[in-house]
Design an enzyme around this catalytic site. Structure first.
Site, PDB file in Angstrom:
ATOM      1  CB  SER A 138      -3.223  -0.428   3.298  1.00  0.00           C
ATOM      2  OG  SER A 138      -2.876  -1.071   2.928  1.00  0.00           O
ATOM      3  CE1 TYR A 152      -2.224  -1.682   7.530  1.00  0.00           C
ATOM      4  CE2 TYR A 152      -2.352  -2.503   5.862  1.00  0.00           C
ATOM      5  CZ  TYR A 152      -1.827  -1.780   6.392  1.00  0.00           C
ATOM      6  OH  TYR A 152      -1.217  -0.325   6.136  1.00  0.00           O
TER       7      TYR A 152
END
Length: 243
Positions: A138, A152
């Protein structure tokens, strides 16, 4: 990639679905995993088969360690080999640290980290020389521009360490390992016309969302022969989000 077999976890929609179709168009037979979206998984398999390649959808919950390992064995059992693993399955949890329950923390760790490790561990035994391991990270593993992304970002950053270590551990066998960091990508989970789209697009240098196919194109290259000397590397497909 003719004659090669790929496994794409979380391949029923979004980036995973685009990667599965890309690999099939490049000549690979492709197995995808899904959790609940059976109809969507069948549609992806139909697109794979429309390219003339074999496709298969397996129900496998990434949060279940046994299912993650079984997906590798079922792939080999169905198609006789495994050449390419794409670790795409993942979940997100955004919010202030104090608002995230212990159950949410565990789920993110189980899916984004533990499942990726266990699936890769099982695949490494099956991969031969020329094997490819491509993990979807990501943009938040490289830059966290606002609060709320601690859990996250932590889970996705762990995949960088995994990838670099894999490159060293498996390089002697001619197996490469790389990680791809998508930025804001137009999917049903994060649509380009959604309520949070405008600020996300503004964080990129290009001022727009990316398409799933733009991520898939890079994964296709990393899975092919031309990338044989590329390993342990990070690739951003983020429109300049981390610039």
């Amino acid at each position: 990639m003719n004659g090669k077999v790929a496994l794409v976890t979380g391949g029923s929609r979004g980036i995973g679905a685009a990667i599965a179709v890309e690999l099939a168009q490049d000549g690979a037979d492709v197995v995808i995993t899904y959790v609940r979206a059976e109809d969507a998984a069948r549609e992806v398999v139909a697109k794979i088969e429309a390219t003339g390649r074999r496709g298969l959808a397996l129900r496998a919950d990434a949060a279940d360690p046994a299912a993650a390992v079984a997906a590798v064995e079922e792939t080999v059992g169905a198609f006789g080999r495994l050449d390419i693993l794409v670790n795409n399955a993942g979940v997100g949890a955004i919010g202030p640290m104090e608002s995230l329950s212990a159950e949410t923390v565990q789920q993110v760790i189980d899916v984004n980290i533990r499942s990726t490790y266990l699936t890769t561990q099982a695949a490494a035994v099956r991969l031969g020389r020329g094997g490819r391991i491509i993990t979807i990270g990501s943009c938040m593993a490289q830059r966290v521009p606002s609060p709320g992304g601690t859990l996250y970002a932590m889970s996705k950053t762990a995949l960088i360490g995994l990838t670099k270590a894999l490159a060293r551990e498996l390089g002697g066998r001619g197996i490469t390992a790389n990680v791809v960091h998508p930025g804001p990508i137009d999917t049903d989970m994060n649509p380009a016309d959604g309520p949070f789209a405008e600020p996300q697009a503004a964080m990129t240098a290009l001022g727009r969302y990316g398409a799933a196919g733009e991520v898939a194109a890079l994964v296709g290259w990393l899975a092919g022969e031309e990338s044989a000397y590329v390993t342990g590397a990070e690739f951003a497909v983020d429109g300049g989000y981390a610039a």
